[in-house]
Design an enzyme around this catalytic site. Structure first.
Site, PDB file in Angstrom:
ATOM      1  N   GLN A   1      15.828  14.778 -19.593  1.00  0.00           N
ATOM      2  CA  GLN A   1      16.568  14.805 -20.819  1.00  0.00           C
ATOM      3  C   GLN A   1      16.602  13.281 -21.433  1.00  0.00           C
ATOM      4  O   GLN A   1      16.097  12.376 -20.695  1.00  0.00           O
ATOM      5  CB  GLN A   1      17.787  15.456 -20.732  1.00  0.00           C
ATOM      6  CG  GLN A   1      17.707  16.852 -20.529  1.00  0.00           C
ATOM      7  CD  GLN A   1      18.880  17.839 -20.443  1.00  0.00           C
ATOM      8  OE1 GLN A   1      19.733  17.515 -21.115  1.00  0.00           O
ATOM      9  NE2 GLN A   1      18.551  19.020 -20.446  1.00  0.00           N
TER      10      GLN A   1
ATOM     11  N   ASN B   1      19.079  25.979 -21.051  1.00  0.00           N
ATOM     12  CA  ASN B   1      19.958  27.211 -20.869  1.00  0.00           C
ATOM     13  C   ASN B   1      21.263  27.468 -21.416  1.00  0.00           C
ATOM     14  O   ASN B   1      21.404  28.371 -21.808  1.00  0.00           O
ATOM     15  CB  ASN B   1      20.127  27.091 -19.146  1.00  0.00           C
ATOM     16  CG  ASN B   1      19.167  26.917 -18.437  1.00  0.00           C
ATOM     17  OD1 ASN B   1      18.002  27.416 -18.780  1.00  0.00           O
ATOM     18  ND2 ASN B   1      19.520  26.572 -17.258  1.00  0.00           N
TER      19      ASN B   1
ATOM     20  N   TYR C   1       8.880  20.373 -13.910  1.00  0.00           N
ATOM     21  CA  TYR C   1       9.350  19.138 -13.209  1.00  0.00           C
ATOM     22  C   TYR C   1       8.980  18.955 -11.972  1.00  0.00           C
ATOM     23  O   TYR C   1       8.518  19.608 -11.049  1.00  0.00           O
ATOM     24  CB  TYR C   1      11.098  19.606 -12.893  1.00  0.00           C
ATOM     25  CG  TYR C   1      11.835  19.921 -14.236  1.00  0.00           C
ATOM     26  CD1 TYR C   1      12.472  18.876 -15.061  1.00  0.00           C
ATOM     27  CD2 TYR C   1      12.085  21.099 -14.784  1.00  0.00           C
ATOM     28  CE1 TYR C   1      12.997  18.827 -16.116  1.00  0.00           C
ATOM     29  CE2 TYR C   1      12.671  21.219 -16.014  1.00  0.00           C
ATOM     30  CZ  TYR C   1      13.541  19.958 -16.706  1.00  0.00           C
ATOM     31  OH  TYR C   1      14.051  20.144 -17.825  1.00  0.00           O
TER      32      TYR C   1
ATOM     33  N   ASN D   1      14.845  29.756 -25.032  1.00  0.00           N
ATOM     34  CA  ASN D   1      14.416  28.565 -23.925  1.00  0.00           C
ATOM     35  C   ASN D   1      14.125  29.713 -22.755  1.00  0.00           C
ATOM     36  O   ASN D   1      14.967  30.563 -22.418  1.00  0.00           O
ATOM     37  CB  ASN D   1      15.599  27.612 -23.663  1.00  0.00           C
ATOM     38  CG  ASN D   1      15.525  27.057 -22.467  1.00  0.00           C
ATOM     39  OD1 ASN D   1      14.535  26.101 -22.647  1.00  0.00           O
ATOM     40  ND2 ASN D   1      16.436  27.289 -21.614  1.00  0.00           N
ATOM     41  N   GLU D   2      13.134  29.281 -21.838  1.00  0.00           N
ATOM     42  CA  GLU D   2      12.848  29.867 -20.630  1.00  0.00           C
ATOM     43  C   GLU D   2      13.357  31.459 -20.521  1.00  0.00           C
ATOM     44  O   GLU D   2      14.103  31.640 -19.621  1.00  0.00           O
ATOM     45  CB  GLU D   2      13.520  29.031 -19.413  1.00  0.00           C
ATOM     46  CG  GLU D   2      13.034  27.453 -19.590  1.00  0.00           C
ATOM     47  CD  GLU D   2      13.439  26.649 -18.386  1.00  0.00           C
ATOM     48  OE1 GLU D   2      14.300  27.282 -17.770  1.00  0.00           O
ATOM     49  OE2 GLU D   2      12.597  25.745 -18.151  1.00  0.00           O
TER      50      GLU D   2
ATOM     51  N   GLU E   1      20.717  18.328 -24.180  1.00  0.00           N
ATOM     52  CA  GLU E   1      21.258  19.534 -24.118  1.00  0.00           C
ATOM     53  C   GLU E   1      22.915  19.306 -23.895  1.00  0.00           C
ATOM     54  O   GLU E   1      23.331  18.293 -23.442  1.00  0.00           O
ATOM     55  CB  GLU E   1      20.695  20.169 -22.819  1.00  0.00           C
ATOM     56  CG  GLU E   1      21.453  21.582 -22.683  1.00  0.00           C
ATOM     57  CD  GLU E   1      20.452  22.493 -21.402  1.00  0.00           C
ATOM     58  OE1 GLU E   1      19.547  21.871 -20.968  1.00  0.00           O
ATOM     59  OE2 GLU E   1      20.835  23.537 -21.190  1.00  0.00           O
TER      60      GLU E   1
ATOM     61  N   GLU F   1       9.805  20.308 -21.881  1.00  0.00           N
ATOM     62  CA  GLU F   1      10.744  20.068 -20.818  1.00  0.00           C
ATOM     63  C   GLU F   1       9.653  19.515 -19.647  1.00  0.00           C
ATOM     64  O   GLU F   1       9.088  20.228 -19.169  1.00  0.00           O
ATOM     65  CB  GLU F   1      11.405  21.126 -20.316  1.00  0.00           C
ATOM     66  CG  GLU F   1      12.685  21.410 -20.997  1.00  0.00           C
ATOM     67  CD  GLU F   1      13.632  22.463 -20.508  1.00  0.00           C
ATOM     68  OE1 GLU F   1      14.105  22.080 -19.301  1.00  0.00           O
ATOM     69  OE2 GLU F   1      14.473  23.063 -21.099  1.00  0.00           O
TER      70      GLU F   1
END
Ligand code: AHR
Length: 496
Positions: free
Chosen positions: A346, A71, A243, A171-172, A26, A291
Site C-alpha cells: 500500500q 478487506n 504478494y 474486494n477478494e 486502505e 494489489e
C-alpha cells in the site's frame, strides 16, 4: 558474466497507462490515521493532513489510488464516513479487528488526493452490502445535483461532483477471510447486477471485477471464467492480487518471483480471451493488478483488538525487497498491452514505501526508489526487449535470467529509459545494450540502487542507508550502451 540486450523503437508492446503506477490506501492500521492524517502533528495542515507525507507521495507522482479497501471495504458503510464529523459513528472494523472512527471518509480522502495529484479508484462493498449501496455511492460522488444523494453531498459542503472514473466491484470475494465471501456464481451475478445499476447512474464510469485473491487459490482460473461469464459485457477490467515474500530465506528464489507474476498475468489474459471467444465478443478485457507488493516480514494478525489505528502490517523493507519490487514493475511494464491498472499495496505505513512515526518523521523505505524511478521515467511506450543473459535454476523456477530488464520510449519527450536488475547475489554482470535504432541519443544519467549488504534497510533513525546513487561506469558509444551492474542491484539508464 555478460548479458546483451537489443531494443528497437519500431517494435512496441504497448502504451504505458499512467494508472500502472497506482497505489492503495486502505483503512487499515496506521495507513490513514497517523499516516496521511494526523491532526496535531506539527506538519499537519488545517485539515489534519501531514504535509511531509504529501511531499513524499508527490515525489512518487502517484497518479491513481485505490480506496478504502481491501478487506475493510467488505464491511464498510460509506454513509458512516460523510457529513458532520462529530456525528459519525465509531464502528468495529471486523476485517482488521480495529475501531474505525470515521474521521476520514470519502470527501476528505478525495480532497487529500487532489492535493497529491491522484485520481481515486473507489471500491464498493459487495461483502455485507450490494447494488443499492453501490449505486447510491456513485450518485453521491458523481451526480452533479438535483437528486437525494447528490444534494446530500452538496449539503456536506462538496458542490462539485468528484467524477470518480474507476470503481472496484468489491474486494477478494473468493477469500475465506473476506466478510461476505461468495462463490463465483454468487459473486458473478451480484457484480453484473451492481455493474449495470452503477453504470445506469453514471455511464462514464469503468468497472473492475474481482479475480482471484492470488494464483494459489484452489478456485483460481475457474473463478475467473465463471465471474466473467456473468460480467464480461458489464465490466472493463479483471483484478489480480499477489504478494511475494522470502519466508524461507532463499534469496535466489525470492529474486526470481517476478516470473510467477509473469505467468499469472499470462494465465489471466488467456482466461479473459477464452471467455471473449466463448461469447463471440468484440470486447478485449484489460487487467487491473490492483494489489501487488513484497509482503512477508509481518503477518496480518492484530493482537491489539479494537484499537484505533494499531501498528499492523508494518514491513520494514531491505534492498532485496526493493530489487524484487523493481522486477515486478518491469514485469508489469512488459504486459503494458493488457495490464492497464496496477496498485502497489500500500502507500503509507501498511506494507508501504512511506513510513511515519507518530508526532515525528516521515521517511522512505528501500522500495520507494524503484517505484519512484518507474513512475517518473517509465512513461511512454514499452518496447520489446530481447535479452540474452546467463541463467540460473532455483527452487520454484528454471532458466531465470540474471538480467531482468525493459525499455520504454517516450516519443513526445524524446527520451528512452532502460530499467534493469542484476539478480546475481555474488557477481556483477556486464551489460551491453544495442540502442542503434535511436539515432542521436546520449546517456543522460545512470542511477543505481545497491548496497554491499542485500539485507540493509532504511529506518527513521537512518533513512539514508539505502538510497539511489549516480552510476559511474556506463558509456554509450555508437548507439551501444555498456555498463557493469554490480551484484544484487537496480539500475535506471536514461537517454535523450
Ligand atoms: O493489502 C492488505 C490486504 O491484502 C488487503 O486488505 C486485502 O485485499 C489483501 O488480502
Amino acid at each position: 558474466a555478460k548479458a546483451t540486450m537489443v531494443v528497437d523503437r519500431r517494435y512496441t508492446v504497448g502504451e504505458v497507462d499512467k494508472r500502472l503506477y497506482g497505489s492503495f490506501v486502505e483503512h487499515l492500521g496506521r495507513a490513514v490515521y497517523e499516516g496521511i492524517y494526523e491532526p496535531g502533528h506539527h506538519l499537519a495542515d488545517e485539515r489534519g493532513f501531514r504535509k511531509d507525507v504529501m511531499e513524499l507521495v508527490r515525489g512518487l507522482q502517484v497518479p491513481f489510488i485505490r480506496y478504502p479497501g481491501g478487506n475493510f471495504v467488505s464491511g464498510y458503510n460509506w454513509e458512516d464516513g460523510v457529513g458532520p464529523v462529530e456525528e459519525r459513528p465509531k464502528r468495529l472494523d471486523i476485517a482488521w479487528r480495529s475501531t474505525e472512527t470515521n474521521a476520514i471518509g470519502t470527501n476528505e480522502f478525495m480532497a487529500w488526493c487532489k492535493e497529491v495529484g491522484a485520481e481515486v479508484n473507489m471500491a464498493v462493498n459487495l461483502g455485507t452490502r450490494g447494488i443499492d449501496a453501490a449505486r447510491n455511492l456513485v450518485e453521491y460522488c458523481n451526480h452533479p445535483s438535483g437528486s437525494y444523494y447528490s444534494d446530500l453531498r452538496i449539503s456536506h459542503g462538496w458542490r462539485e461532483p468528484h467524477r470518480i472514473k474507476t470503481w472496484c466491484l468489491g474486494n477478494e470475494m473468493d477469500g475465506p477471510w473476506q466478510i461476505g465471501r461468495k462463490t463465483a456464481e454468487e459473486y458473478g451475478r451480484l457484480a453484473a447486477e451492481a455493474a449495470k445499476a452503477m453504470k445506469w447512474v453514471d455511464p462514464s464510469i469503468e468497472l473492475v471485477a474481482c479475480g482471484s485473491s492470488s494464483q494459489e487459490m484452489d478456485t483460481f482460473a475457474e473463478w475467473e471464467a465463471t465471474v466473467l461469464d456473468h460480467t464480461y459485457e458489464h465490466v472493463d477490467y479483471l483484478s489480480l492480487h499477489s504478494y511475494y515474500g522470502n519466508r524461507s530465506g532463499d534469496s535466489a528464489n525470492f529474486l526470481a518471483k517476478s516470473l510467477g507474476m509473469d505467468s499469472f498475468i499470462s494465465s489471466v489474459v488467456s482466461i479473459c480471451d477464452y471467455v471473449k471467444a466463448k461469447k463471440r465478443s468484440k470486447k478485449k478485457l484489460m487487467l487491473s493488478f490492483d494489489e501487488w507488493n513484497v509482503w512477508y516480514h509481518t503477518s496480518a494478525n492484530n493482537d491489539k483488538h479494537w484499537a484505533v489505528s494499531p501498528p499492523i502490517l508494518e514491513d520494514v523493507y531491505n534492498l532485496e525487497d526493493a530489487l524484487v519490487v523493481g522486477t515486478l514493475l518491469i514485469t508489469l511494464l512488459k504486459h503494458a498491452d493488457r495490464v492497464k491498472i496496477a496498485c502497489q499495496a500500500q502507500l503509507v505505513n501498511v506494507i508501504a514505501p512511506i513510513m511515519t512515526t507518530k508526532g515525528g518523521e516521515a521517511w522512505k523505505q528501500t522500495i520507494y526508489y524503484p517505484y519512484m524511478h518507474a513512475s517518473l521515467y517509465g512513461r511512454g511506450t514499452v518496447l520489446h526487449t530481447l535479452v540474452n543473459s546467463p541463467k540460473y535454476d532455483c527452487k520454484d523456477f528454471t532458466d531465470v535470467n540474471y538480467l531482468e530488464s525493459v525499455a520504454i520510449y517516450n516519443e513526445e519527450a524524446g527520451e528512452v529509459t532502460v530499467f534493469a536488475v542484476n539478480r546475481h547475489l555474488e557477481e556483477s554482470l556486464e551489460l551491453e545494450c544495442d540502442l542503434r535504432s535511436f539515432e542521436q541519443i546520449s546517456l543522460v544519467e545512470h542511477i543505481t540502487l545497491s548496497h554491499e549488504n542485500s539485507k540493509s534497510v532504511n529506518s527513521a533513525e537512518q533513512p539514508n542507508e539505502v538510497i539511489p546513487k549516480q552510476g559511474r561506469n556506463a558509456t554509450l558509444t555508437d548507439g551501444r550502451l555498456t555498463a557493469s551492474l554490480e551484484k544484487h542491484s537496480w539500475h535506471v539508464f536514461r537517454f535523450r
